[in-house]
Design a protein around this motif. Sequence first.
Motif, short mmCIF file in Angstrom:
data_model
loop_
_atom_site.label_atom_id
_atom_site.label_comp_id
_atom_site.label_asym_id
_atom_site.label_seq_id
_atom_site.Cartn_x
_atom_site.Cartn_y
_atom_site.Cartn_z
N ASP A 3 -6.78 -3.86 9.97
CA ASP A 3 -7.48 -4.50 8.99
C ASP A 3 -6.84 -6.00 8.68
OD1 ASP A 3 -9.87 -4.63 7.35
OD2 ASP A 3 -8.35 -4.33 5.22
N ARG A 42 -3.40 -6.93 1.52
CA ARG A 42 -4.28 -5.76 1.23
C ARG A 42 -4.77 -5.11 2.53
NH1 ARG A 42 -6.14 -9.82 -2.47
NH2 ARG A 42 -7.19 -10.95 -1.10
N MET A 85 -4.61 -1.06 3.48
CA MET A 85 -5.55 -0.15 3.95
C MET A 85 -5.15 0.42 5.26
SD MET A 85 -9.41 -0.65 5.45
CE MET A 85 -8.59 -0.25 6.89
N TYR A 143 -2.84 1.35 -4.25
CA TYR A 143 -4.18 1.18 -4.93
C TYR A 143 -4.09 1.59 -6.41
CZ TYR A 143 -6.27 0.46 -0.14
OH TYR A 143 -6.34 -0.13 0.87
N HIS A 150 -10.40 3.26 -6.21
CA HIS A 150 -10.14 1.89 -5.66
C HIS A 150 -9.96 2.25 -4.27
CE1 HIS A 150 -7.32 -1.79 -5.32
NE2 HIS A 150 -8.37 -2.12 -4.88
N THR A 194 -12.44 0.38 -0.98
CA THR A 194 -11.97 -0.29 0.16
C THR A 194 -12.51 0.09 1.46
OG1 THR A 194 -9.93 -0.98 -1.35
CG2 THR A 194 -9.88 -1.10 1.15
N SER A 213 -15.97 -0.48 2.00
CA SER A 213 -16.37 -1.65 2.14
C SER A 213 -15.72 -2.36 3.61
CB SER A 213 -15.38 -2.81 1.17
OG SER A 213 -15.24 -4.24 1.46
N ARG A 214 -14.45 -1.78 4.12
CA ARG A 214 -13.89 -2.60 5.45
C ARG A 214 -14.18 -1.48 6.39
NH1 ARG A 214 -13.07 -7.15 4.99
NH2 ARG A 214 -11.65 -6.92 6.78
#
Length: 273
Positions: free
Chosen positions: A60, A201, A205, A228, A233, A237, A240-241
């Motif tokens: 990521d 960030r 992850m 996090y 949270h 993440t 989203s990723r």
Amino acid sequence: MDFWGSGPKAREAGGYSFHLLNANAPEEEVRRHSHDEAHFVLVLAGGYMSSAVGAPLVSDTPVLIYNPPGTTHQDRFHGGRGRFLAISGGTGGDAAALCMREPYAYRLAHSIAQDIDLMTPFRLEARALQLRGFVLPLSSDEPRAAGRPPGWLNRAVEMIFTSDDPDLSVAAVASDAGVHPVHLARVFRRFLGCSPGDYLRGHRMERAAAMLGKGIASLAAVAQSTGYVDQAHLNRTFRSRLDTTPARWRKMRYVAPIQDAEESMRQEPAASL
């Protein structure tokens, strides 16, 4: 050389081939395979999973992989979705595949991806040779790197990539590098194409994904130890990723899976790719 991808962007120059590709195979269909030629893989989008030395379990953050000739691996994109630049050609190099974190190498590869249609064959070959110089000594007639990043940027990248401090901040990285946070951000974006905050960030992850893959901690513990705010949270993440939840990720990547009380109550099924 064949890659697990498809796309119209392809060039040849000076014994090197350059392919801008979209991943085209479901993750579970990518089997162990070999490459006769040396090659670089620059990940442009998607969560890439590589066995290269120094690579995260899933990416990521900006990732540039070098595979020497004869590499056998099962590198692939999570969910079969991603975009990448492949540069193949040349011989020799390190005995093991490696994840390159040199900002200038990343910038060189990214510039090829951005201008693959516009570069002359000479420029394409020159940049391939410059990349090669990071894994092999350059001969006297090969182009040398120009516009290299300041030494502190390499230290800053390494600091973020190797840190397990959940409270590490951009301000702390800038302080350690001896530069103003704004200058740090400007140079980071120039060479890595993202902000220091994005990189930090992304690394969090990656650490969370690695911890979940080991299956030795609860989701709440993983969230807390990787910086996090809470488990929710961490969930946001991952959705989203990676388009999945931490619980599903752990079930797919587990070594010794455990069950959280929350998972038991939900009895959430494993995702199929």
